[in-house]
Design an enzyme around this catalytic site. Sequence first.
Site: not given
Ligand SMILES: Cc1cc2nc3c(=O)[nH]c(=O)nc-3n(C[C@H](O)[C@H](O)[C@H](O)COP(=O)(O)O)c2cc1C
Length: 380
Positions: A117, A121, A183, A186, A188-189, A237, A266
């Site tokens: 993804n 944000f 956080n 991420s 993506n920012t 995080k 993350n």
């Molecule tokens: C579509 C999507 C959006 C996410 N948005 C955030 C976010 O806004 N903030 C954040 O800290 N992590 C975000 N994450 C990361 C998840 O919280 C998690 O840390 C990461 O996906 C690993 O866990 P998983 O393998 O169970 O997905 C996002 C993950 C996905 C797939």
Amino acid sequence: MNWLYRHVVRPVLFTQPAESIHNRTMGALGWASRHPSVCSALHSLFGAPRLPVDLFGLNFPNPVGLAAGMDKHAEALPAWHSLGFGFSELGAVTWRAQPGNPPPRVFRAISDQAVINRMGFNNPGAEALALRLADWRASGRWPNHPVGINLGKSKITPLLKAAQDYADSFRLLRPYLDFFVVNVSSPNTPNLRQLQDKAALDEILAALQEVQKESARTPGSTPNSEPPTPAKPILVKVAPDLSFEALDEILELAGPRQIAGIVATNTTLTRPQRDHPALQRVYAEAGGLSGAPLRLRSTEVVRHLFRQTRGAVPIIGVGGIFNAVDAWEKITAGAALVQVYTGMVFEGPGIARAIVSGLAESLRRAGLKELRQAVGIGVA
Ligand SMILES: Cc1cc2nc3c(=O)[nH]c(=O)nc-3n(C[C@H](O)[C@H](O)[C@H](O)COP(=O)(O)O)c2cc1C
């Protein structure tokens, strides 16, 4: 139930683009959240057995939480408890409302049980979120488990002003929530991950500490004129791509800046090597990778953090958890709680219940009474 999801529901859902299925699911869960009888029905189907954990001065009915990113708008807050989660992390929220990156921005790598993804944000901003939270509080449907939020930096705020941006969101949202996650990980920012550097993170955490002190000093100054709230646990995080040395630097801030815990991890910028052209196409997309290929690295990070702190800084383990075996791996590596995101996409709404039941079984097999006794037992 999980079999039905995997073999009947999921193949149909996966014919549609990932983000539109996400939005429709959130719409349905938002509707369910406004109808207590539907939530009760969900709870009888998916509610999890109790496996309590006490941490950060909070009581978690079970250790399996919803990870950040799923419910950025606090749209379906009551539903997460009905679906068996022991806590939920909303957001990420930023001080300013922002649309995120242009779609498409979520991609499934189905045969690898992974997602990429680059949402960036997308969220309604801290003020809109505070109003939504106030509504849920007033409705009497606030879930019976700890609720936290993931704080991000607004895209237009320069890195040098990041601390103020986080502090503004924190000040506004602080009265409503049980815990906060900074956080800085991420992908993506643009440049956000530079805020994991010790000096930059120190500045952010100092600004948040200042907000905690302000509220203690000035009764009735909170936005909804509530009495001052006690200090809220603030976690950080981290990215799975940080070196152990960089993680150690973050840990050096734990004492001085009162970091309550670390959320590890993350999504990753790394990609598995694959020969299959369809997978190669997905892995060529920019963004963070989550799901099964992330599991081992995030467990390694959990293990390293636990080893360095001997459990003094609680860890929430997240990354590639699909079942109780994966969750047990994180817990025995040092996680006191776990979270899932991608696992729910692939395993469906019964995932929390299945993991909690499996963890209770693992505890029995290990001859342990409480989950906290299992935390870090696999770490030499
Ligand atoms: C579509 C999507 C959006 C996410 N948005 C955030 C976010 O806004 N903030 C954040 O800290 N992590 C975000 N994450 C990361 C998840 O919280 C998690 O840390 C990461 O996906 C690993 O866990 P998983 O393998 O169970 O997905 C996002 C993950 C996905 C797939």
